[in-house]
Write a protein that holds these residues in place. Sequence first.
Motif, PDB file in Angstrom:
ATOM      1  N   GLY A 341       0.790  -1.222   0.000  1.00  0.00           N
ATOM      2  CA  GLY A 341       0.000   0.000   0.000  1.00  0.00           C
ATOM      3  C   GLY A 341       0.819   1.267   0.000  1.00  0.00           C
ATOM      4  N   THR A 342       2.100   1.160   0.310  1.00  0.00           N
ATOM      5  CA  THR A 342       2.981   2.316   0.220  1.00  0.00           C
ATOM      6  C   THR A 342       3.781   2.218  -1.073  1.00  0.00           C
ATOM      7  OG1 THR A 342       5.010   1.415   1.227  1.00  0.00           O
ATOM      8  CG2 THR A 342       3.270   2.157   2.732  1.00  0.00           C
ATOM      9  N   SER A 343       4.435   3.316  -1.431  1.00  0.00           N
ATOM     10  CA  SER A 343       5.309   3.302  -2.606  1.00  0.00           C
ATOM     11  C   SER A 343       6.732   2.924  -2.236  1.00  0.00           C
ATOM     12  CB  SER A 343       5.286   4.673  -3.293  1.00  0.00           C
ATOM     13  OG  SER A 343       3.988   4.944  -3.782  1.00  0.00           O
ATOM     14  N   GLY A 344       6.972   2.706  -0.941  1.00  0.00           N
ATOM     15  CA  GLY A 344       8.254   2.205  -0.511  1.00  0.00           C
ATOM     16  C   GLY A 344       9.236   3.264  -0.053  1.00  0.00           C
ATOM     17  N   LEU A 345      10.510   2.971  -0.291  1.00  0.00           N
ATOM     18  CA  LEU A 345      11.628   3.769   0.203  1.00  0.00           C
ATOM     19  C   LEU A 345      12.367   4.432  -0.948  1.00  0.00           C
ATOM     20  CD1 LEU A 345      13.079   1.032   2.598  1.00  0.00           C
ATOM     21  CD2 LEU A 345      11.529   2.898   3.233  1.00  0.00           C
ATOM     22  N   PRO A 346      13.071   5.532  -0.693  1.00  0.00           N
ATOM     23  CA  PRO A 346      13.906   6.128  -1.739  1.00  0.00           C
ATOM     24  C   PRO A 346      14.983   5.151  -2.201  1.00  0.00           C
ATOM     25  CG  PRO A 346      13.568   7.673   0.060  1.00  0.00           C
ATOM     26  CD  PRO A 346      13.055   6.350   0.544  1.00  0.00           C
ATOM     27  N   LEU A 347      15.170   5.061  -3.495  1.00  0.00           N
ATOM     28  CA  LEU A 347      16.200   4.193  -4.056  1.00  0.00           C
ATOM     29  C   LEU A 347      17.588   4.717  -3.697  1.00  0.00           C
ATOM     30  CD1 LEU A 347      14.581   3.650  -7.555  1.00  0.00           C
ATOM     31  CD2 LEU A 347      14.806   1.934  -5.751  1.00  0.00           C
ATOM     32  N   PRO A 348      18.618   3.877  -3.775  1.00  0.00           N
ATOM     33  CA  PRO A 348      19.973   4.327  -3.434  1.00  0.00           C
ATOM     34  C   PRO A 348      20.348   5.614  -4.165  1.00  0.00           C
ATOM     35  CG  PRO A 348      19.963   1.958  -3.767  1.00  0.00           C
ATOM     36  CD  PRO A 348      18.595   2.455  -4.159  1.00  0.00           C
ATOM     37  N   GLY A 349      20.919   6.541  -3.422  1.00  0.00           N
ATOM     38  CA  GLY A 349      21.321   7.813  -3.998  1.00  0.00           C
ATOM     39  C   GLY A 349      20.204   8.824  -4.126  1.00  0.00           C
ATOM     40  N   THR A 350      19.001   8.469  -3.653  1.00  0.00           N
ATOM     41  CA  THR A 350      17.830   9.336  -3.796  1.00  0.00           C
ATOM     42  C   THR A 350      17.438   9.930  -2.449  1.00  0.00           C
ATOM     43  OG1 THR A 350      17.011   7.971  -5.620  1.00  0.00           O
ATOM     44  CG2 THR A 350      15.421   9.426  -4.557  1.00  0.00           C
ATOM     45  N   GLU A 351      17.090  11.207  -2.451  1.00  0.00           N
ATOM     46  CA  GLU A 351      16.542  11.869  -1.270  1.00  0.00           C
ATOM     47  C   GLU A 351      15.136  12.342  -1.587  1.00  0.00           C
ATOM     48  OE1 GLU A 351      19.566  14.514   0.921  1.00  0.00           O
ATOM     49  OE2 GLU A 351      20.230  14.504  -1.177  1.00  0.00           O
ATOM     50  N   VAL A 352      14.268  12.311  -0.594  1.00  0.00           N
ATOM     51  CA  VAL A 352      12.913  12.830  -0.773  1.00  0.00           C
ATOM     52  C   VAL A 352      12.567  13.716   0.417  1.00  0.00           C
ATOM     53  CG1 VAL A 352      12.113  10.872  -2.137  1.00  0.00           C
ATOM     54  CG2 VAL A 352      11.854  10.829   0.343  1.00  0.00           C
ATOM     55  N   ARG A 353      11.674  14.642   0.197  1.00  0.00           N
ATOM     56  CA  ARG A 353      11.130  15.444   1.280  1.00  0.00           C
ATOM     57  C   ARG A 353       9.748  15.918   0.877  1.00  0.00           C
ATOM     58  NH1 ARG A 353      11.414  21.082   0.895  1.00  0.00           N
ATOM     59  NH2 ARG A 353      12.682  21.943  -0.790  1.00  0.00           N
ATOM     60  N   ILE A 354       9.004  16.431   1.825  1.00  0.00           N
ATOM     61  CA  ILE A 354       7.661  16.935   1.580  1.00  0.00           C
ATOM     62  C   ILE A 354       7.671  18.448   1.706  1.00  0.00           C
ATOM     63  CG2 ILE A 354       5.262  16.920   2.347  1.00  0.00           C
ATOM     64  CD1 ILE A 354       6.170  14.286   1.123  1.00  0.00           C
ATOM     65  N   GLY A 355       7.167  19.110   0.666  1.00  0.00           N
ATOM     66  CA  GLY A 355       7.067  20.566   0.678  1.00  0.00           C
ATOM     67  C   GLY A 355       5.614  20.986   0.823  1.00  0.00           C
ATOM     68  N   ARG A 356       5.421  22.118   1.418  1.00  0.00           N
ATOM     69  CA  ARG A 356       4.073  22.630   1.586  1.00  0.00           C
ATOM     70  C   ARG A 356       3.469  22.928   0.211  1.00  0.00           C
ATOM     71  NH1 ARG A 356       3.760  27.599   5.457  1.00  0.00           N
ATOM     72  NH2 ARG A 356       4.287  25.916   6.921  1.00  0.00           N
ATOM     73  N   GLU A 357       2.210  22.522   0.027  1.00  0.00           N
ATOM     74  CA  GLU A 357       1.539  22.785  -1.249  1.00  0.00           C
ATOM     75  C   GLU A 357       1.456  24.290  -1.484  1.00  0.00           C
ATOM     76  OE1 GLU A 357      -1.891  20.499  -2.574  1.00  0.00           O
ATOM     77  OE2 GLU A 357      -1.705  19.307  -0.740  1.00  0.00           O
ATOM     78  N   GLY A 358       1.901  24.699  -2.655  1.00  0.00           N
ATOM     79  CA  GLY A 358       1.910  26.114  -2.987  1.00  0.00           C
ATOM     80  C   GLY A 358       3.166  26.832  -2.558  1.00  0.00           C
ATOM     81  N   ALA A 359       3.911  26.228  -1.648  1.00  0.00           N
ATOM     82  CA  ALA A 359       5.180  26.794  -1.182  1.00  0.00           C
ATOM     83  C   ALA A 359       6.141  25.636  -0.931  1.00  0.00           C
ATOM     84  CB  ALA A 359       4.974  27.621   0.085  1.00  0.00           C
ATOM     85  N   PRO A 360       6.540  24.921  -1.985  1.00  0.00           N
ATOM     86  CA  PRO A 360       7.313  23.683  -1.824  1.00  0.00           C
ATOM     87  C   PRO A 360       8.680  23.874  -1.191  1.00  0.00           C
ATOM     88  CG  PRO A 360       7.293  24.375  -4.112  1.00  0.00           C
ATOM     89  CD  PRO A 360       6.306  25.246  -3.393  1.00  0.00           C
ATOM     90  N   GLU A 361       9.173  25.133  -1.169  1.00  0.00           N
ATOM     91  CA  GLU A 361      10.472  25.367  -0.526  1.00  0.00           C
ATOM     92  C   GLU A 361      10.378  25.243   0.992  1.00  0.00           C
ATOM     93  OE1 GLU A 361       8.223  29.187  -0.766  1.00  0.00           O
ATOM     94  OE2 GLU A 361       8.670  27.530  -2.155  1.00  0.00           O
TER      95      GLU A 361
END
Length: 428
Positions: A341-361
Motif C-alpha cells: 500500500g505504500t510506494s516504498g523507500l527512496p532508491l539508493p542515492g535518492t533523497e525525498v522530502r515533503i514541501g508545503r503545497e503552494g510553497a514547496p520550498e
Amino acid sequence: MTESQVTAPDARPWLRFYAAGVPHRLQVPDVTIPGLLDAAARRHGARTGFRGLHRAADACAETLRTRGIRYGDRVALVLPGCPWFAVAWHAVLRLGAVAVAIDPAAPRASLRHQLADSGAVLVVACASAGERLDAVRADTRVRDVVTVPVDGEWPGGGRPRKPARTAPGAFGPQPGDPAVLAYATADGPAAVLTHANLVAAAHQLALWHPQLRTGRETALAVTPLWQPHGLLFGLTAPLLTGARTILLPDPEPQALLRTARRRKATLLSAGPADCRRLLRRPAHELEALATVRTWLTETLDAETADRVRGSVDAVLVEGYGVPAAAGAVLANPHGANARPGTSGLPLPGTEVRIGREGAPEVGLPPGHAGELLVRGPQVCAGYWGDPAKTARRLLPGGWLRTGDVAVIGPDGYVTVIGDTGAALHGEQ
C-alpha cells in the motif's frame, strides 16, 4: 522543520530498512548508454542477444547517419514495445542524437505537439501511425519518416562476432548530453533526461534487486517503452543485469501469458491496469506465470495487490517513479520490510522530502501531507526549450517538484496520495 533538518544524512531513516545486499551509497560510472551496450555485448552477449543488438544498432546508426542525422538532432520513435524500438533507440543514442519516444497510439493533436515541440527531424514509426503522421507532418520540422515492422524477430540475426568498442568521441555522446525527451502528458513539456540520468536509474534498479542472477534472468516487458519506466525495465537495466528481455508490441493478456509460459519469464514489469487485466484471466491460465520470481509494478490498491500475491508465487515489488526522474524514485524492499500500500523507500542515492503545497520550498515534518520533492542523479537536467518551466519545477539544490501529494512516515516509507491539482502534470 527546515530543509536542512529534513535532508540531513542522519535524517534518512529508510536506510535501515534496505534489504540485505542493497548499498546505502550509490556509485555510478561516468559512461553513456552506448558504453553500457558495448559492455553488455562483451559480458552477456553469448546468451542474451546483446551482441546481435549491438550489431543491429551499429548498422541502424549508419543508416540514420546517411539520412542526415547528426549529433544533437531529435529523432522520434513512434513505436510499440518491439525489437525495432530497441534497435532504433540505441542507434539514435550512438550518434549523439536525442530520442523522442511517443505513444504510437497518440491522437493527432498529441503527435503534432510532441513532434513540433521537440523539433524532431526524423521519425521511426510503425505502419499504423502513418496516416496520423501524414496529417501533422506539415506542422513540424520532420523531413523524413522511416517505417519499420513491429512483428517478428528483431533485425540482429546472422553469425555472432565480437563487438567493437565504441571509439571515444566517435559518435559524440558524453554522459551529460541529452539522451531522451520524456513527455509526462500528451501536451505538456518534455523532461530532458541525460545519459547520466539513465545510467544512474539503471544502476538504482539493478542494485535494488541483488537477488537477480546475472545473465540468467528473462524479463517480460509489459510497461510501454515510450514511458521512461518502461525504458528503464526493458532497455537500460538489462544492460547491467544481463537479463534477456522479451518485448511485446501488444501486451494483450492471452498473448502475454502464452509468451511467459513459452519463454519461462522470471521477471515481469506491468502497470496497475495491466495487472488488473491479467487477473481477469482464469486461474489455470495464470499458471503460465509460475516461473516469475519478481513482479514489479506501481503502487496497487489493496484488493489488486492481494490478488496478485494469491495468484502467483512471486515477490511483488510496488514502487513509484516519474518521467522527470527517469522512472526511478521509490520502491518497496524485498522481504519482511515491504509495506503493502505504500510506494516504498527512496532508491539508493535518492533523497525525498515533503514541501508545503503552494510553497514547496517550505519543508514539512513526517506525517504531514504535501508535495513530494525528489533529488538524485536520475533527476532530469531541465525541460526542453523552456527555462521558465525548468525554474518552476526544479528548485534550488536540485529538488524536483513531482506534482504529487505524499506523506513520509517517521520510518521513511512514502505513501503517494494523488496529484496536487496544480498544473505541474499538464503545464499551464
